[in-house]
Design an enzyme around this catalytic site. Structure first.
Site, PDB file in Angstrom:
ATOM      1  N   HIS A   1       0.843  -1.199   0.000  1.00 23.77           N
ATOM      2  CA  HIS A   1       0.000   0.000   0.000  1.00 23.77           C
ATOM      3  C   HIS A   1       0.877   1.248   0.000  1.00 23.77           C
ATOM      4  O   HIS A   1       1.950   1.287   0.614  1.00 23.77           O
ATOM      5  CB  HIS A   1      -0.938  -0.003   1.205  1.00 23.77           C
ATOM      6  CG  HIS A   1      -2.174  -0.833   0.989  1.00 23.77           C
ATOM      7  ND1 HIS A   1      -2.915  -1.357   2.019  1.00 23.77           N
ATOM      8  CD2 HIS A   1      -2.806  -1.218  -0.157  1.00 23.77           C
ATOM      9  CE1 HIS A   1      -3.947  -2.032   1.522  1.00 23.77           C
ATOM     10  NE2 HIS A   1      -3.895  -1.959   0.208  1.00 23.77           N
TER      11      HIS A   1
ATOM     12  N   ASP B   1       0.936   4.143   1.411  1.00 22.37           N
ATOM     13  CA  ASP B   1       1.402   4.841   2.610  1.00 22.37           C
ATOM     14  C   ASP B   1       2.568   4.117   3.279  1.00 22.37           C
ATOM     15  O   ASP B   1       3.105   4.605   4.278  1.00 22.37           O
ATOM     16  CB  ASP B   1       0.260   5.045   3.610  1.00 22.37           C
ATOM     17  CG  ASP B   1      -0.433   3.760   4.024  1.00 22.37           C
ATOM     18  OD1 ASP B   1      -0.678   2.912   3.161  1.00 22.37           O
ATOM     19  OD2 ASP B   1      -0.759   3.617   5.225  1.00 22.37           O
ATOM     20  N   HIS B   2       2.977   2.987   2.704  1.00 28.17           N
ATOM     21  CA  HIS B   2       4.118   2.248   3.245  1.00 28.17           C
ATOM     22  C   HIS B   2       5.292   2.181   2.267  1.00 28.17           C
ATOM     23  O   HIS B   2       6.370   1.736   2.652  1.00 28.17           O
ATOM     24  CB  HIS B   2       3.689   0.824   3.621  1.00 28.17           C
ATOM     25  CG  HIS B   2       2.695   0.782   4.735  1.00 28.17           C
ATOM     26  ND1 HIS B   2       3.025   0.413   6.025  1.00 28.17           N
ATOM     27  CD2 HIS B   2       1.370   1.087   4.765  1.00 28.17           C
ATOM     28  CE1 HIS B   2       1.952   0.476   6.795  1.00 28.17           C
ATOM     29  NE2 HIS B   2       0.937   0.896   6.051  1.00 28.17           N
TER      30      HIS B   2
ATOM     31  N   HIS C   1      -4.825  -8.691   5.788  1.00 27.37           N
ATOM     32  CA  HIS C   1      -5.021  -7.292   5.381  1.00 27.37           C
ATOM     33  C   HIS C   1      -5.604  -7.139   3.971  1.00 27.37           C
ATOM     34  O   HIS C   1      -5.497  -6.077   3.374  1.00 27.37           O
ATOM     35  CB  HIS C   1      -3.694  -6.540   5.483  1.00 27.37           C
ATOM     36  CG  HIS C   1      -3.832  -5.054   5.318  1.00 27.37           C
ATOM     37  ND1 HIS C   1      -4.725  -4.287   6.040  1.00 27.37           N
ATOM     38  CD2 HIS C   1      -3.178  -4.183   4.494  1.00 27.37           C
ATOM     39  CE1 HIS C   1      -4.617  -3.014   5.684  1.00 27.37           C
ATOM     40  NE2 HIS C   1      -3.689  -2.932   4.742  1.00 27.37           N
TER      41      HIS C   1
ATOM     42  N   ASP D   1       0.065  -3.808   8.610  1.00 28.59           N
ATOM     43  CA  ASP D   1      -1.384  -3.598   8.701  1.00 28.59           C
ATOM     44  C   ASP D   1      -2.104  -4.943   8.725  1.00 28.59           C
ATOM     45  O   ASP D   1      -1.816  -5.832   7.912  1.00 28.59           O
ATOM     46  CB  ASP D   1      -1.870  -2.783   7.509  1.00 28.59           C
ATOM     47  CG  ASP D   1      -1.394  -1.338   7.563  1.00 28.59           C
ATOM     48  OD1 ASP D   1      -0.566  -1.021   8.426  1.00 28.59           O
ATOM     49  OD2 ASP D   1      -1.858  -0.540   6.720  1.00 28.59           O
TER      50      ASP D   1
ATOM     51  N   HIS E   1       0.284   3.651  13.604  1.00 30.66           N
ATOM     52  CA  HIS E   1      -0.661   3.639  12.477  1.00 30.66           C
ATOM     53  C   HIS E   1      -2.038   4.149  12.941  1.00 30.66           C
ATOM     54  O   HIS E   1      -3.068   3.515  12.737  1.00 30.66           O
ATOM     55  CB  HIS E   1      -0.769   2.223  11.890  1.00 30.66           C
ATOM     56  CG  HIS E   1      -1.253   2.196  10.474  1.00 30.66           C
ATOM     57  ND1 HIS E   1      -2.585   2.088  10.138  1.00 30.66           N
ATOM     58  CD2 HIS E   1      -0.583   2.251   9.294  1.00 30.66           C
ATOM     59  CE1 HIS E   1      -2.710   2.072   8.830  1.00 30.66           C
ATOM     60  NE2 HIS E   1      -1.502   2.176   8.281  1.00 30.66           N
TER      61      HIS E   1
END
Length: 307
Positions: free
Chosen positions: A65, A67-68, A140, A211, A269
């Site tokens: 993802h 944001d990582h 996830h 996540d 997070h």
């Protein structure tokens, strides 16, 4: 061993929290730094710290993802201009190799150092003289992994009093005994190291979960960790929302920490729906279940002392 949180938000950056990145500083152990995730603007966050990018020689990506991973191409490029010339290894799930190669190719970026990109399944990821790292697939929606970093046990203290009892006085011979299973002294003594050492010093264990929906099924993976880093995107009242978006609540993170008998839980997070005035509430509801809980903010430091 020190964990420095560079980004502790979820999804999108906010004024208080950048997106995911954590640096494990192993400067005393290996003179290196391991980075876990690299969200957008991670290199800007690093500028606010004492971290030297050339010291980063391993990067672990929990999942793909944005944001990582959106900060990864920029960090890789900048490292070329900041004295980094030794091997950098990037570990990540399926797709990380294509992402890095494509980003560097279309941007015309040429690295001044060698890079190795390893896509992993779950299991033992690698082992060196000091650490073994394991991965575990989480829940996830897309491939997302947790990491368990296990420091190897260290030999106990040399029992100098026992050596002196048999006439071995302090000196260079003590260092030889520490470093060798068997040592023969100048006067013919045969010294077996294991007879003159105290109990082994147990290595430290750090678990970092990407996540995930939280479940006690992961308790064996994080069991007996000195520190567990766990996402807590939502407060305890939003369990349904967390489930729908494949995330965890503060209470679920605390429940897993308790089930795994860890020493400390650090939550990260955090959704941007929560502001500073909400942080104590998030922390308190986790501490009701697991008292040794901390809530990370950007630039939060966690020292993991030797056992």
């Amino acid at each position: 061993m020190e964990m420095l949180f560079l980004g502790t938000g979820s999804g999108v950056p906010s004024k208080d929290r950048n997106v995911s990145a954590m640096a494990l500083k192993l400067l005393q152990e290996q003179n290196s730094i391991w980075l876990f995730d690299c969200g957008e603007a991670t290199q800007h966050q690093i500028l606010q710290t004492s971290i030297k990018p050339r010291k980063i020689n391993k990067i672990f990506i929990t999942h793909m993802h944005g944001d990582h991973i959106f900060g990864l191409p920029g960090l890789l490029s900048s490292r070329s201009f900041q004295g980094g010339d030794d091997l950098l290894t990037v570990y990540g799930p399926t797709g990380i190799k294509e992402y890095i190669e494509t980003s560097l190719k279309v941007s015309g970026t040429h690295l001044s150092y060698p890079i190795d990109v390893i896509e992993f399944p779950e299991g033992k990821l690698f082992e060196d003289d000091q650490f073994t790292v394991y991965t575990r697939k989480l829940d996830h929606g897309i491939e997302s992994y947790g990491f368990r970093i296990v420091e190897k046990d260290k030999p106990g203290e040399l029992l100098a009093d026992k050596l002196q009892e048999i006439g071995i006085q302090p000196g260079p011979i003590y260092q030889q005994i520490k470093e060798n299973d068997v040592v023969k002294t100048e006067n013919g003594h045969i010294i077996y190291r294991d007879r003159f050492l105290g109990p082994d010093k147990k290595g430290r264990v750090l678990s970092i979960l990407g996540d995930t929906r939280s479940t006690e099924d992961f308790s064996d993976f994080i069991e007996e960790s000195d520190v567990l880093v766990h996402e807590a995107t939502f407060g305890g009242e939003h369990e349904d929302l967390a489930h729908n978006y494949f995330h965890s609540t503060t209470k679920q993170a605390a429940t897993l920490a308790k089930a795994g008998n860890v020493k400390r839980l650090v939550m990260t997070h955090i959704s941007s729906r929560y502001q500073k005035e909400d942080y104590n509430m998030l922390l308190d509801e986790a501490k009701e279940i697991f008292p040794s809980t901390e809530l990370a903010n950007d630039f939060y430091k966690v020292t993991i002392d030797s056992n």
